[in-house]
Design a protein around this motif. Structure first.
Motif, PDB file in Angstrom:
ATOM      1  N   ARG A   1      74.038  45.166  56.995  1.00 25.17           N
ATOM      2  CA  ARG A   1      73.166  45.034  55.822  1.00 25.17           C
ATOM      3  C   ARG A   1      72.739  43.577  55.694  1.00 25.17           C
ATOM      4  NH1 ARG A   1      74.121  49.077  51.831  1.00 25.17           N
ATOM      5  NH2 ARG A   1      74.128  47.514  50.160  1.00 25.17           N
ATOM      6  N   ARG A   2      71.634  43.226  56.375  1.00 24.87           N
ATOM      7  CA  ARG A   2      71.194  41.840  56.434  1.00 24.87           C
ATOM      8  C   ARG A   2      69.741  41.665  56.025  1.00 24.87           C
ATOM      9  NH1 ARG A   2      74.771  38.933  59.181  1.00 24.87           N
ATOM     10  NH2 ARG A   2      73.273  37.277  59.596  1.00 24.87           N
ATOM     11  N   TYR A   3      68.937  42.675  56.264  1.00 27.66           N
ATOM     12  CA  TYR A   3      67.493  42.513  56.114  1.00 27.66           C
ATOM     13  C   TYR A   3      66.989  43.184  54.846  1.00 27.66           C
ATOM     14  CZ  TYR A   3      67.919  40.908  60.882  1.00 27.66           C
ATOM     15  OH  TYR A   3      68.296  40.207  61.997  1.00 27.66           O
ATOM     16  N   ALA A   4      65.952  42.605  54.272  1.00 19.86           N
ATOM     17  CA  ALA A   4      65.437  43.077  52.984  1.00 19.86           C
ATOM     18  C   ALA A   4      64.760  44.442  53.099  1.00 19.86           C
ATOM     19  CB  ALA A   4      64.444  42.057  52.414  1.00 19.86           C
ATOM     20  N   GLU A   5      64.160  44.747  54.239  1.00 19.89           N
ATOM     21  CA  GLU A   5      63.306  45.927  54.345  1.00 19.89           C
ATOM     22  C   GLU A   5      63.958  47.125  55.016  1.00 19.89           C
ATOM     23  OE1 GLU A   5      59.660  44.767  56.157  1.00 19.89           O
ATOM     24  OE2 GLU A   5      59.111  43.371  54.560  1.00 19.89           O
ATOM     25  N   PHE A   6      65.179  46.958  55.566  1.00 23.34           N
ATOM     26  CA  PHE A   6      65.810  48.100  56.254  1.00 23.34           C
ATOM     27  C   PHE A   6      67.294  47.828  56.427  1.00 23.34           C
ATOM     28  CE2 PHE A   6      63.575  45.321  59.294  1.00 23.34           C
ATOM     29  CZ  PHE A   6      64.648  44.789  59.987  1.00 23.34           C
TER      30      PHE A   6
END
Length: 405
Positions: free
Chosen positions: A147-152
């Motif tokens: 869980r690192r990216y804003a969009e996925f």
């Protein structure tokens, strides 16, 4: 092994026609704009390196529990050695080195604490809910659990990197849809329903290079670690004619060489011989098949980057030596039993009281979940643990924790 030196790549010049094209990837599940400075395979490799899962490999067992000593391989150092060999093979065969490296770096993300012992224990307790498979878990990590990216969720890797992760050991299905090694794990089927990884075909040659690099790496470093631990002796290595010949070569050239240098000289010759064997066989098969694209490699009907028949027999003999002398050594089995009990105890405790998983991302929702869904989340949490974290958690929850030294 003989091979065509004129056909070798040395890191410069154009890729072969059968290499995966980093500028013509089959895309990502969630479309993204390309980078002006990096290919999509380079971006995949960089994303893999920056994950929490990659850092955790530092404290996950390869063969010997990390507490046994600082010089034994961990899952991280094993992964780095695999990636180095994969790049060497990809460079020689004029493939995309970044894709080969990325597949090598991500291939062990799904491993549990305590190596295959932890995987076996987790598979046993999860059998009623589909079991546990480290390859499927690697896919879950890079498509959902990171869980690192804003969009996925996940890393949104390219189709080629995910294909290489899932199929680096060959097709998972027959053309008729049957599993080639038993039922295909459900997490892989679920993802393929969204983003078809074509499970009945072979993987790219880059992924094949990463797969054989894995065998070369652990065949070599498990011998090195076994000698260091005292489970192996040089006399035992003579059970394998290939290793006996290497030892004679080193002894004849460097009589009286100190033990540590003698060991290293054997190991480096072993790696070189195995890498050159794979290159020679791959070149011969490429001349026979004459693939004109990466797609032709996938439809070739057989592995291209593999050992010769002679080296395959050596590989079998080495694996037998490692199994009988190290993996089933009474002391290793004692530690394995203790490690398995830690994983089993933690699973039961977390299933009984999910709130004990304080760091779990979905902790607030798990309590009310149906048992199968809760079991999968507990499995995710346990699989992500390092050896040290699992031991610490067990000590916090139980009066007695097995001694793994």
């Amino acid at each position: 092994m003989t091979f065509d030196r004129q056909a070798l790549g040395f890191g410069y010049g154009e890729h072969a026609v059968f290499a995966s094209d980093p500028w013509a990837t089959r895309g990502r599940l969630y479309p993204e704009a390309g980078s002006p400075t990096r290919s999509d395979f380079q971006r995949d490799r960089d994303r893999i390196v920056h994950t929490t899962a990659f850092r955790r490999l530092k404290h996950k067992t390869q063969v010997f529990i990390a507490a046994d000593g600082d010089h034994y391989r961990t899952r991280l150092t094993h992964t780095i050695e695999v990636s180095q060999i994969a790049r060497a093979l990809a460079r020689a065969l004029k493939l995309d080195e970044d894709l080969a490296e990325g597949v090598a770096l991500v291939h062990d993300f799904g491993h549990t604490p305590f190596g295959h012992t932890g995987e076996d224990a987790l598979h046993e307790v999860l059998k009623p809910y589909g079991g546990f498979d480290h390859n499927a878990q690697s896919l879950r990590i890079v498509t959902k659990l990171e869980r690192r990216y804003a969009e996925f969720d996940g890393l949104n890797l390219t189709w080629e990197s995910l294909e290489g992760l899932v199929k680096h050991n060959g097709p998972l299905m027959t053309p008729a849809g049957e599993g080639t090694r038993g039922p295909v794990p459900q997490p892989i089927l679920d993802y393929c329903a969204l983003h078809d990884l074509e499970l009945a075909s072979f993987a790219s040659l880059e992924a094949q290079a990463a797969a054989i690099a894995d065998d070369i790496a652990y065949n070599t470093h498990d011998i090195d670690d076994g000698l260091r631990a005292g489970y192996l002796t040089f006399e035992m290595l003579e059970e394998v004619p290939f290793l006996a010949r290497l030892m004679r070569e080193v002894h004849d050239r460097y009589p009286g060489l100190e033990r540590s240098r003698f060991t290293h000289e054997i190991m480096r010759r072993q790696i070189t011989a195995m890498v050159e064997d794979v290159i020679g066989i791959a070149q011969a098969r490429l001349r026979e098949i004459r693939p004109q694209s990466a797609g032709d490699v996938r439809q070739a009907g057989r592995v291209i980057a593999t050992f010769s028949e002679e080296m395959s027999e050596t590989d079998r003999q080495i694996k037998h030596l490692l199994m009988t002398r190290i993996y089933r050594h009474p002391e290793v089995m004692r530690v394995r039993q203790g490690a398995a009990s830690i994983v089993t105890d933690l699973y039961r405790a977390f299933m009984a009281d999910p709130l004990l998983m304080k760091e779990h991302h979905w902790i607030d929702q798990i309590v009310g979940m149906a048992e199968p869904a809760r079991a999968r989340h507990v499995g995710d949490y346990l699989a992500g643990m390092t050896d040290t974290f699992a031991i610490s958690a067990h000590r916090r929850l139980f009066d007695h924790t097995p001694d793994l030294r």
